[in-house]
Design a protein around this motif. Structure first.
Motif, mmCIF file in Angstrom:
data_model
loop_
_atom_site.group_PDB
_atom_site.id
_atom_site.type_symbol
_atom_site.label_atom_id
_atom_site.label_comp_id
_atom_site.label_asym_id
_atom_site.label_seq_id
_atom_site.Cartn_x
_atom_site.Cartn_y
_atom_site.Cartn_z
ATOM 1 N N ALA A 1 25.362 -21.488 -35.110
ATOM 2 C CA ALA A 1 25.729 -22.259 -36.342
ATOM 3 C C ALA A 1 24.786 -22.541 -37.507
ATOM 4 C CB ALA A 1 26.715 -23.181 -36.192
ATOM 5 N N GLU A 2 23.728 -23.130 -37.264
ATOM 6 C CA GLU A 2 22.799 -23.379 -38.138
ATOM 7 C C GLU A 2 22.138 -22.046 -38.809
ATOM 8 O OE1 GLU A 2 18.570 -26.190 -38.478
ATOM 9 O OE2 GLU A 2 20.036 -26.122 -36.740
ATOM 10 N N THR A 3 21.709 -21.268 -37.820
ATOM 11 C CA THR A 3 21.061 -20.085 -38.551
ATOM 12 C C THR A 3 22.033 -19.105 -39.269
ATOM 13 O OG1 THR A 3 19.752 -19.949 -36.411
ATOM 14 C CG2 THR A 3 19.925 -17.782 -37.602
ATOM 15 N N ALA A 4 23.211 -19.067 -38.869
ATOM 16 C CA ALA A 4 24.268 -18.390 -39.573
ATOM 17 C C ALA A 4 24.544 -19.046 -40.908
ATOM 18 C CB ALA A 4 25.590 -18.283 -38.781
ATOM 19 N N ALA A 5 24.339 -20.276 -40.995
ATOM 20 C CA ALA A 5 24.836 -20.981 -42.089
ATOM 21 C C ALA A 5 23.586 -20.869 -43.125
ATOM 22 C CB ALA A 5 24.969 -22.401 -41.937
ATOM 23 N N ALA A 6 22.288 -20.979 -42.557
ATOM 24 C CA ALA A 6 21.136 -20.695 -43.495
ATOM 25 C C ALA A 6 21.405 -19.206 -43.949
ATOM 26 C CB ALA A 6 19.878 -20.792 -42.630
ATOM 27 N N ALA A 7 21.677 -18.179 -43.053
ATOM 28 C CA ALA A 7 21.558 -17.082 -43.359
ATOM 29 C C ALA A 7 22.791 -16.727 -44.816
ATOM 30 C CB ALA A 7 22.009 -15.997 -42.415
ATOM 31 N N ARG A 8 24.021 -17.578 -44.671
ATOM 32 C CA ARG A 8 24.689 -17.461 -45.815
ATOM 33 C C ARG A 8 24.204 -17.782 -47.178
ATOM 34 N NH1 ARG A 8 28.612 -17.854 -41.251
ATOM 35 N NH2 ARG A 8 28.352 -19.916 -41.356
ATOM 36 N N ARG A 9 23.151 -18.739 -47.032
ATOM 37 C CA ARG A 9 22.675 -19.162 -48.373
ATOM 38 C C ARG A 9 21.736 -18.246 -48.955
ATOM 39 N NH1 ARG A 9 22.945 -24.018 -45.218
ATOM 40 N NH2 ARG A 9 20.683 -23.935 -44.637
ATOM 41 N N GLU A 10 21.238 -17.329 -48.120
ATOM 42 C CA GLU A 10 20.162 -16.478 -48.550
ATOM 43 C C GLU A 10 20.812 -15.500 -49.607
ATOM 44 O OE1 GLU A 10 17.591 -13.098 -46.458
ATOM 45 O OE2 GLU A 10 17.450 -14.957 -45.433
#
Length: 704
Positions: free
Chosen positions: A234-243
């Motif tokens: 979840a953390e990696t996916a959330a960070a990717a959505r902010r890119e």
């Protein structure tokens, strides 16, 4: 809305009916297997496999070849998780996915998910089938089943990676990664990988440069699926959505465009060309050439060539200040153009004199007005230095000493040694043969020729064939007598014959002299440098080398027009200095070989203390009074008083000089070729001069 719902119901019903009969297709024999040989862009790579330049395929599309091991594993995981979860298990048709897609269409009244496998998508892309056609869907299914009977799974997946559309004329994940992300697909962030998975679903509707919001939504859908499947936390996916989403398409690499185009033209059927260049150095020097050209007059271009003189490999080839610079004729490759070399051949003249025992760096030589038959060279500043050492004459690039030595060694020998170095000199069409003017630039050479010459000097006189990695036709190699492997410079006769350019001690003398000029202080003592300026300020040169690399710089107008004030020292040397600064490493020049004679002018053997300027049997070196001419009437104003002094000038001969008037010694300046003497009164006078070799000349004049 009603029409769209009916369409979805129809598609769903058709899909279920099709799926019901799909299992029977597995037992049917397939049609002709699909051809997976895909035309891809020709690539030009550097010595480390880095992309220098790519070319579009025949239809103008960018389709750069890529293999599975050249793609980030995360991208492959996201691709299969989103597009074809059972890719490795099914035989071309995922019946479960097809049934699910049909059921969802019936249930929701719209298309929720597709049932196409990657194998079916490869078929559709390869055959150009429609996505909404039931008839074409049949063809996809049948051809996909047939394909997987003869092709490995890895082949099918690799075909998708090369065929998938990504908007505009981009096809394949490698082209998309370079255009949208500015990087190779080997290493991708989760956000980048998800974007590349999403784009082929709607390549035009999700183009990042036109519809960034749609591209973001598509990417986030892939990220959500990856999170649900456990491929991302979840953390990696959330960070990717902010890119952020890239909003501009990047240009493909355009490094060494002239050399890359030549590689493609020489071998048009070769898919990958591997050159000896270093992409990082090439990029730095192309930037340098473009920046420096902006500081030069309009229409002036820049060319830079760098080679490892140990191996002969060309490390960078900058043919112009910019391929698309129309005003500077950027399309012309000035590393290969024939130009006047100016003074850049003088080191070879001096090296030959050292080798033949005609001179030593500390020998004395005359820089005074002199005629060589009908050829009367002058220095760049139109002045003369008098008696100088050979070292100083070369460092100051004096013309008369260079021509004096060339007359002794012979123009034919100079041309033969140039060819031995791998150069191809071109004499003017009107020239009957090689004359003394070739020593000062009276012939045509290219920047590549000069780098070959200076590479041989840097190697202690041992020629080396410059190699760029191009595959040249076998016939061309045979025509030059080359036995070398593909990619070797065509002019390799020097290396195959093992004939040295110069003796080691002569080459070392040159390195010592060229690295000792005062103007080299800012470059460092490890750099040997020679400049050149062609007649009429048409070409400015700088050639330099250290213990490992040799660099050549040319500036001028490609159309050959004059550029007033353009000189090698002012225009080319700053570029050469900055080019050396951009090298990753510098190596000092080697020490002297055993045959080197270390001595001052006074300590040299008597035959080497002073250069004899007379060539064997040369009548043109006879002592001659240049002024006043015989029989002249010279008005000095003697009838009005004391009058002015009479200028006496001597041509040729060897100092010291003794002047006489009516048999009596006059003018005490034994090493000067121009003196002044005031006669005692008007009348006829016989003026004579005797040189250090006993030659004499006399004239009769009437002074008034």
């Amino acid at each position: 809305m009603i029409r769209r719902a009916l369409l979805a119901v129809c598609i769903g019903t058709a899909t279920l009916l099709l799926a019901a009969g799909m299992l029977a297709l597995h037992a049917l024999p397939g049609g002709p297997p699909l051809d997976l040989s895909i035309e891809t862009s020709a690539l030009v790579l550097d010595r480390n496999g880095q992309l220098l330049r790519a070319f579009t395929v025949d239809d103008g599309r960018w389709r750069l070849p890529v293999s599975l091991d050249e793609v980030d594993p995360l991208y492959l995981q996201l691709l299969l998780g989103y597009e074809d979860r059972r890719f490795w298990q099914h035989a071309g048709l995922d019946t479960r996915a097809l049934l699910r897609a049909g059921w969802q269409a019936l249930r929701h009244g719209r298309i929720v998910s597709g049932g196409s496998t990657l194998s079916m998508q490869v078929v559709r892309l390869r055959l150009g089938l429609e996505t909404g056609s039931v008839r074409d869907k049949w063809r996809q299914i049948g051809a996909a089943l047939a394909l997987e009977r003869v092709a490995e799974k890895a082949q099918v997946l690799e075909a998708y990676l090369n065929l998938a559309p990504f908007g505009g004329n981009l096809e394949g994940v490698r082209a998309a990664s370079l255009a949208w992300l500015g990087r190779e697909p080997r290493r991708l962030t989760p956000a980048q990988a998800a974007l590349l998975v999403a784009l082929p679903q709607a390549p035009e509707q999700r183009r990042p440069d036109r519809y960034p919001d749609a591209a973001r939504r598509g990417r986030d859908q892939v990220l959500a699926r990856a999170e649900a499947l456990g491929l991302l936390d979840a953390e990696t996916a959330a960070a990717a959505r902010r890119e952020p989403i890239p909003t501009q398409r990047r240009a493909f690499p355009m490094l060494a465009p002239h050399l890359a185009r030549r590689a493609q033209r020489l071998s048009p059927t070769v898919g990958v060309h591997r050159l000896t260049l270093d992409a990082g150095l090439q990029a730095r020097l192309q930037t340098l050439a473009a920046e420096q050209a902006e500081q030069l007059p309009d229409a002036v271009s820049v060319a830079i060539l760098v080679a490892d003189h140990g191996s002969g490999e060309i490390l960078a080839s900058v043919g112009s200040a910019g391929l698309l610079e129309r005003e500077r004729d950027g399309f012309v490759d000035m590393t290969r153009a024939l130009r006047s070399p100016g003074s850049t051949l003088k080191p070879l003249i001096y090296g030959l004199a050292f080798e033949l025992g005609l001179a030593h760096p500390e020998s004395l030589i005359e820089d005074r007005p002199r005629a060589f038959g009908g050829y009367v060279p002058e220095n760049f500043d139109r002045g003369f230095q008098g008696t100088v050492t050979v070292r100083a004459a070369l460092q100051q690039s004096l013309n008369v000493p260079a021509v004096t030595l060339l007359e002794r060694v012979g123009p034919a020998r100079l041309l033969a040694r140039l060819r031995r170095a791998g150069a191809t000199p071109h004499l003017p069409e009107a020239a009957a043969g090689a004359g003394l003017a070739i020593g000062l630039g009276g012939l045509g050479l290219s920047l590549t020729d000069l780098v070959s010459l200076y590479a041989a000097i840097a190697r202690g006189g041992d020629p080396v064939a410059l190699r760029d990695g191009l595959r040249r036709p076998t016939g061309a190699d045979r025509s030059t007598g080359s036995k070398g492997p593909p990619g070797m410079n065509a002019r390799v006769s020097a290396q195959t014959q093992h004939n040295p350019l110069l003796a080691p001690h002569a080459a070392w003398y040159l390195s010592s002299i060229l690295s000792g000029a005062e103007r080299l202080d800012q470059l460092g003592s490890a750099i040997a440098l020679k400049t050149g300026t062609s007649y009429g300020y048409r070409d400015a040169w700088a050639l330099g080398f250290d213990g490992k690399q040799v660099i050549g710089v040319w500036t001028g107008r490609p159309d050959g027009a004059a550029v007033p004030g353009l000189t090698g020292t002012q225009a080319a040397v700053p570029i050469l200095r900055d080019a050396f600064a951009r090298l990753e490493s510098r190596v000092p020049l080697p020490g002297p070989p055993s045959a080197v004679l270390m001595a001052s002018s006074a300590e040299l053997p008597l035959p080497l203390r002073r250069v004899n300027g007379n060539a064997p049997g040369a009548a043109d070196d006879q002592l001659e009074i240049a002024f006043p001419p015989d029989g002249a009437v010279v008005d000095l104003g003697l009838g009005l008083g004391s009058g002015i002094a009479l200028a006496l000038k001597v041509r040729n001969g060897s100092p010291p000089f003794q002047w006489l008037a009516n048999g009596k010694p006059i003018a005490q300046a034994p090493y000067a070729r121009s003196v002044h003497w005031r006669p005692g009164g008007p009348g006829f006078i016989t003026i004579a001069v005797i040189d250090g070799q006993g030659q004499s000349s006399r004239v009769n004049v009437n002074v008034q």
